[in-house]
Scaffold this motif. Structure first.
Motif, PDB file in Angstrom:
ATOM      1  N   ALA A  37      55.939  -1.890  26.438  1.00  0.00           N
ATOM      2  CA  ALA A  37      55.129  -2.830  25.665  1.00  0.00           C
ATOM      3  C   ALA A  37      53.957  -3.386  26.462  1.00  0.00           C
ATOM      4  CB  ALA A  37      56.004  -3.984  25.166  1.00  0.00           C
ATOM      5  N   ASP A  38      54.094  -3.367  27.811  1.00  0.00           N
ATOM      6  CA  ASP A  38      53.046  -3.928  28.666  1.00  0.00           C
ATOM      7  C   ASP A  38      52.076  -2.895  29.220  1.00  0.00           C
ATOM      8  OD1 ASP A  38      53.839  -6.553  28.388  1.00  0.00           O
ATOM      9  OD2 ASP A  38      55.148  -6.544  30.140  1.00  0.00           O
ATOM     10  N   GLU A  39      52.343  -1.606  28.984  1.00  0.00           N
ATOM     11  CA  GLU A  39      51.474  -0.581  29.572  1.00  0.00           C
ATOM     12  C   GLU A  39      50.028  -0.727  29.107  1.00  0.00           C
ATOM     13  OE1 GLU A  39      52.103   3.390  30.229  1.00  0.00           O
ATOM     14  OE2 GLU A  39      54.202   3.232  30.863  1.00  0.00           O
ATOM     15  N   ALA A  40      49.830  -1.225  27.905  1.00  0.00           N
ATOM     16  CA  ALA A  40      48.474  -1.392  27.389  1.00  0.00           C
ATOM     17  C   ALA A  40      47.692  -2.456  28.142  1.00  0.00           C
ATOM     18  CB  ALA A  40      48.529  -1.751  25.901  1.00  0.00           C
ATOM     19  N   LEU A  41      48.392  -3.267  28.951  1.00  0.00           N
ATOM     20  CA  LEU A  41      47.739  -4.327  29.723  1.00  0.00           C
ATOM     21  C   LEU A  41      47.260  -3.848  31.094  1.00  0.00           C
ATOM     22  CD1 LEU A  41      50.223  -7.280  29.007  1.00  0.00           C
ATOM     23  CD2 LEU A  41      48.082  -6.739  27.822  1.00  0.00           C
ATOM     24  N   LEU A  42      47.613  -2.635  31.493  1.00  0.00           N
ATOM     25  CA  LEU A  42      47.272  -2.158  32.840  1.00  0.00           C
ATOM     26  C   LEU A  42      45.759  -2.150  33.107  1.00  0.00           C
ATOM     27  CD1 LEU A  42      49.916   0.676  33.380  1.00  0.00           C
ATOM     28  CD2 LEU A  42      49.863  -1.621  34.366  1.00  0.00           C
ATOM     29  N   PRO A  43      44.914  -1.810  32.140  1.00  0.00           N
ATOM     30  CA  PRO A  43      43.468  -1.864  32.417  1.00  0.00           C
ATOM     31  C   PRO A  43      42.961  -3.276  32.712  1.00  0.00           C
ATOM     32  CG  PRO A  43      43.906  -0.436  30.550  1.00  0.00           C
ATOM     33  CD  PRO A  43      45.185  -1.160  30.843  1.00  0.00           C
TER      34      PRO A  43
END
Length: 357
Positions: free
Chosen positions: A69-75
């Motif tokens: 769920a948090d992978e989209a926050l990596l950028p």
């Protein structure tokens, strides 16, 4: 303390969990923080460290710890890494490539990697991919963490730790080099832990003959040394090859290297036992460097310890000082360097000195 320093200290703390398990790789920790939006509520998305040699690196373990769920926050996140991400294929793929593939927003590191296979190339890859790179945060702490790794590549020799126990009146052994119990049981157990954290352990001829040490980690059984023999490589400098062959050093229970004068003919190698000609301590260290040994714990005796001190071939001293007195015996080596730590270990006092403050 800045917020960046706080997260990097956490990464340094994580990295230390790899001590004794990752050599010849460095200890590395990584903390991934969602913070590029400059929110007052920065959040750690994942943490990791390099757990064992040949296994995933710190960045890989930290990325794996990020929830789907948090992978989209990596950028919009920063990877705090204690050492430059690797840029080459070794036992694992390049960590720089992983960070690029995951579109990490920023990378902050303590130090450049001194390994010429990396040495700035990891940072160059990241910058070429448009990732912001900041270096030098807590650089001194990062170098101290991986002092063995930096010494190996920069000085082309292993990191040398000198260890001894001395009485309150300055003796390391009894009259005639008679073995004497100086430090207590807690100190002895700690030494076995240290052995498990280093690549090699060395003694001189007199200590090998009089003490007949095993030089293993039997009193610290939880030591994990993946890919290694459980205990460190044993090293002895037996110049004239006069040591009796029935000593524990020659039992073949763990890899052992015997260094001797080139003019002396060796009896020949056996399983787990190698004879290596070397005309000096420096030549011995050159060979150990070629064997990818990054650290050596020197446990004596007095002549051997003094030889390393006088040659300037040492990085750290770990000295147990007892409250007991002998009045006579083998004098302890003269302490040098900067006192960087002092603590009670049972009834003994542990003093740590380094060549650097």
């Amino acid at each position: 303390m800045t917020i960046n320093s706080l997260f990097m200290r956490r990464a340094l703390e994580l990295a230390q969990h790899g001590r004794g398990s990752v050599s010849p790789n460095p200890m590395v920790g990584c903390v991934i923080v969602h913070d590029l939006g400059h929110s007052p509520t920065e959040r750690i998305l994942g943490e990791g460290w390099h757990r064992q040699y040949g296994g995933p690196h710190a960045e890989v373990n930290a990325i794996r710890a990020v929830s789907p769920a948090d992978e989209a926050l990596l950028p919009e996140s920063t990877a705090y890494v204690t050492l430059e991400p690797c840029s080459h294929y070794g036992k694992t793929p390049p960590c720089a490539d992983l960070l690029i593939a995951k579109k990490i927003g920023r990378v902050i590191c303590c130090n450049d990697d001194p390994n010429p296979l990396v040495s700035g190339q990891g940072f160059a890859k990241l910058r070429a991919a448009g990732i912001e790179v900041v270096t030098g945060l807590l650089a001194e702490e990062g170098r101290a963490l991986n002092a063995r790794f930096f010494t190996f590549f920069e000085q082309k020799r292993p990191y040398i730790l000198l260890k001894w126990a001395e009485t309150a009146d300055g003796f390391i052994g009894g009259v005639g080099a008679t073995p004497v119990a100086i430090s207590g049981p807690l100190a002895g157990r700690l030494v076995h832990r240290w052995r498990g954290e280093e690549d090699a352990i060395l003694v001189g001829t007199t200590t090998a003959r009089n003490d007949n040490p095993r030089l293993n980690v039997r009193h610290w059984p939880d030591t994990a040394r993946p890919g290694m023999a459980g205990s460190p490589i044993r090293v002895v400098f037996d110049r004239a090859l006069t040591l009796p062959r029935d000593l524990h050093l020659f039992d073949g229970s763990q890899p052992t290297r015997v260094y001797h004068n080139p003019s002396v003919t060796s009896p020949g190698d056996r399983p787990n036992l190698s004879y290596v000609p070397a005309h000096s301590l420096a030549a011995m260290l050159t060979d150990l460097h070629q064997q990818r040994i990054q650290s050596v714990l020197v446990e004596g005796g007095a002549q051997t310890l003094t030889a390393f001190l006088e040659a300037g071939l040492w990085d750290e001293i770990r000295l147990f000082r007892s409250t007991a007195s002998l009045q006579a015996g083998v004098a302890a080596p003269q302490v040098r360097g900067h006192l960087v730590d002092q603590q009670a270990i049972g009834d003994d006092t542990l003093l740590v000195y380094r060549t650097f403050a």
